[in-house]
Design a protein around this motif. Structure first.
Motif, PDB file in Angstrom:
ATOM      1  N   SER A  44       0.827  -1.201   0.000  1.00  0.00           N
ATOM      2  CA  SER A  44       0.000   0.000   0.000  1.00  0.00           C
ATOM      3  C   SER A  44       0.866   1.257   0.000  1.00  0.00           C
ATOM      4  N   SER A  45       0.578   2.172  -0.919  1.00  0.00           N
ATOM      5  CA  SER A  45       1.351   3.417  -0.973  1.00  0.00           C
ATOM      6  C   SER A  45       1.181   4.219   0.315  1.00  0.00           C
ATOM      7  N   ASP A  46      -0.017   4.192   0.889  1.00  0.00           N
ATOM      8  CA  ASP A  46      -0.236   4.895   2.155  1.00  0.00           C
ATOM      9  C   ASP A  46       0.619   4.291   3.263  1.00  0.00           C
ATOM     10  N   ALA A  47       0.716   2.956   3.278  1.00  0.00           N
ATOM     11  CA  ALA A  47       1.524   2.286   4.301  1.00  0.00           C
ATOM     12  C   ALA A  47       3.010   2.587   4.101  1.00  0.00           C
ATOM     13  N   ILE A  48       3.455   2.640   2.859  1.00  0.00           N
ATOM     14  CA  ILE A  48       4.854   2.983   2.597  1.00  0.00           C
ATOM     15  C   ILE A  48       5.158   4.383   3.122  1.00  0.00           C
ATOM     16  N   CYS A  49       4.283   5.314   2.828  1.00  0.00           N
ATOM     17  CA  CYS A  49       4.493   6.696   3.265  1.00  0.00           C
ATOM     18  C   CYS A  49       4.456   6.805   4.785  1.00  0.00           C
ATOM     19  N   ALA A  50       3.500   6.122   5.409  1.00  0.00           N
ATOM     20  CA  ALA A  50       3.384   6.168   6.863  1.00  0.00           C
ATOM     21  C   ALA A  50       4.593   5.523   7.539  1.00  0.00           C
ATOM     22  N   THR A  51       5.070   4.419   6.962  1.00  0.00           N
ATOM     23  CA  THR A  51       6.237   3.748   7.523  1.00  0.00           C
ATOM     24  C   THR A  51       7.489   4.597   7.341  1.00  0.00           C
ATOM     25  N   SER A  52       7.602   5.256   6.199  1.00  0.00           N
ATOM     26  CA  SER A  52       8.744   6.143   5.963  1.00  0.00           C
ATOM     27  C   SER A  52       8.835   7.214   7.038  1.00  0.00           C
ATOM     28  N   MET A  53       7.702   7.792   7.373  1.00  0.00           N
ATOM     29  CA  MET A  53       7.677   8.825   8.401  1.00  0.00           C
ATOM     30  C   MET A  53       8.016   8.240   9.773  1.00  0.00           C
ATOM     31  N   ALA A  54       7.545   7.022  10.036  1.00  0.00           N
ATOM     32  CA  ALA A  54       7.843   6.370  11.311  1.00  0.00           C
ATOM     33  C   ALA A  54       9.336   6.089  11.442  1.00  0.00           C
ATOM     34  N   LEU A  55       9.954   5.659  10.353  1.00  0.00           N
ATOM     35  CA  LEU A  55      11.383   5.372  10.386  1.00  0.00           C
ATOM     36  C   LEU A  55      12.195   6.650  10.540  1.00  0.00           C
ATOM     37  N   ALA A  56      11.740   7.708   9.902  1.00  0.00           N
ATOM     38  CA  ALA A  56      12.434   8.993  10.024  1.00  0.00           C
ATOM     39  C   ALA A  56      12.387   9.517  11.461  1.00  0.00           C
ATOM     40  N   ALA A  57      11.320   9.190  12.165  1.00  0.00           N
ATOM     41  CA  ALA A  57      11.123   9.709  13.522  1.00  0.00           C
ATOM     42  C   ALA A  57      11.549   8.729  14.616  1.00  0.00           C
ATOM     43  N   ARG A  58      12.107   7.592  14.236  1.00  0.00           N
ATOM     44  CA  ARG A  58      12.439   6.578  15.233  1.00  0.00           C
ATOM     45  C   ARG A  58      13.532   7.076  16.190  1.00  0.00           C
ATOM     46  N   THR A  59      13.579   6.466  17.358  1.00  0.00           N
ATOM     47  CA  THR A  59      14.573   6.841  18.358  1.00  0.00           C
ATOM     48  C   THR A  59      15.936   6.247  18.015  1.00  0.00           C
ATOM     49  N   ASP A  60      16.966   6.873  18.518  1.00  0.00           N
ATOM     50  CA  ASP A  60      18.336   6.371  18.398  1.00  0.00           C
ATOM     51  C   ASP A  60      18.552   5.353  19.515  1.00  0.00           C
ATOM     52  N   THR A  61      19.003   4.148  19.151  1.00  0.00           N
ATOM     53  CA  THR A  61      19.172   3.090  20.152  1.00  0.00           C
ATOM     54  C   THR A  61      20.645   2.819  20.465  1.00  0.00           C
ATOM     55  N   THR A  62      21.527   3.750  20.097  1.00  0.00           N
ATOM     56  CA  THR A  62      22.960   3.528  20.298  1.00  0.00           C
ATOM     57  C   THR A  62      23.307   3.305  21.767  1.00  0.00           C
ATOM     58  N   GLU A  63      22.649   4.037  22.665  1.00  0.00           N
ATOM     59  CA  GLU A  63      22.982   3.925  24.080  1.00  0.00           C
ATOM     60  C   GLU A  63      22.716   2.542  24.653  1.00  0.00           C
ATOM     61  N   VAL A  64      21.813   1.802  24.045  1.00  0.00           N
ATOM     62  CA  VAL A  64      21.474   0.485  24.590  1.00  0.00           C
ATOM     63  C   VAL A  64      22.509  -0.576  24.222  1.00  0.00           C
TER      64      VAL A  64
END
Length: 264
Positions: free
Chosen positions: A179-199
């Motif tokens: 789904s193009s909507d799902a691709i776009c929504a996932t793209s935004m989620a990945l762009a906003a994801r947290t940095d997990t380097t500290e873990v």
């Protein structure tokens, strides 16, 4: 199989003995669980093998948008609870690796091992966020076909253009069906994801890190950073492969996977 998780209909496949050591394969973006087929076939019989489609991908329901990486992690926890899995091993590629690292950060005692493939712990750089925004524009203006055509050029090593014709074509089909909507929504989620380097310094389970030597999206330097951050981890560089190392060179990928699973 289809089940209700987090209020959504989600697809998963469950193979092997019910009392076997559970291993969960988490696919990359914007693919589906079928991309793990070559690995599912080589996992030893003593393992219980779970593959599933992340929400909005494959046969899983898209559900309400926008998305967050936290929702993907919630879905993973719901699947583990639904199947009553005892300390599964997580194997995630790219986005799947982001999900795996965040899941470990949120609930470290839940897992017995991690396999992090062509992924990174850092959040998106400004350049990466801009690239995701441009990809969304491409989809909105030209549809999934143009986006899929552009994507495979970065996903696959150019040296495999003529060697992996069927694999490239199949990857394009998977992207086009998403789904193009799902691709776009996932793209935004990945762009906003947290940095997990500290873990990384807190990870105390066996960890295998795999990366394609020609990966342009999460290059070997990102894998080396993971390796340096996770004490006792193993790093394997897959020759003749780009970002989809499990598809581009399944032989070497599977050898590394099989060696690692001998530890359990």
């Amino acid at each position: 199989m289809l089940t209700n998780l987090s209020g959504l209909t989600q697809y998963y496949d469950d193979k092997g003995p019910q009392n076997g050591i559970p291993i969960i394969f988490i696919h990359g973006f914007p693919f589906d669980s079928s991309t793990w087929q070559s690995q599912v076939n080589v996992v030893p019989d003593r393992f219980r093998i779970i593959t599933y489609d992340v929400r909005g991908h494959g046969q899983s329901e898209a559900g309400p948008m926008p998305y967050s990486l936290e929702f993907f992690v919630d879905d993973l926890f719901a699947l583990i609870k639904k199947l009553e899995l005892d300390q599964p091993i997580l194997c995630g590629l790219s986005m799947g690796g982001y999900i795996a690292l965040r899941a470990f950060e949120r609930w470290p005692a839940l897992f017995r091992g991690l396999i992090l493939c062509d992924t990174r712990s850092e959040g998106d750089s400004n350049e990466a966020k801009i690239n995701r925004a441009n990809a969304i524009k491409t989809i909105r203006e030209h549809g999934n076909e143009k986006y899929a055509e552009d994507s495979v050029k970065n996903l696959f090593w150019e040296g495999n253009t003529n060697n992996r014709i069927a694999e490239i074509a199949n990857t394009k089909k998977i992207i086009e069906k998403t789904s193009s909507d799902a691709i776009c929504a996932t793209s935004m989620a990945l762009a906003a994801r947290t940095d997990t380097t500290e873990v990384l310094a807190d990870i105390n389970v066996p960890v295998l890190i795999i990366v394609g030597e020609h990966d342009k999206i999460t290059p070997p330097i990102a894998a080396e950073s993971l390796h340096e951050g996770i004490q006792g981890s193993e790093l394997v560089v897959i020759k003749d492969a780009g970002h989809l190392s499990n598809i581009e060179n399944p032989k070497d990928f599977n050898e590394a996977l099989s060696r690692f699973l001998e530890r359990f």
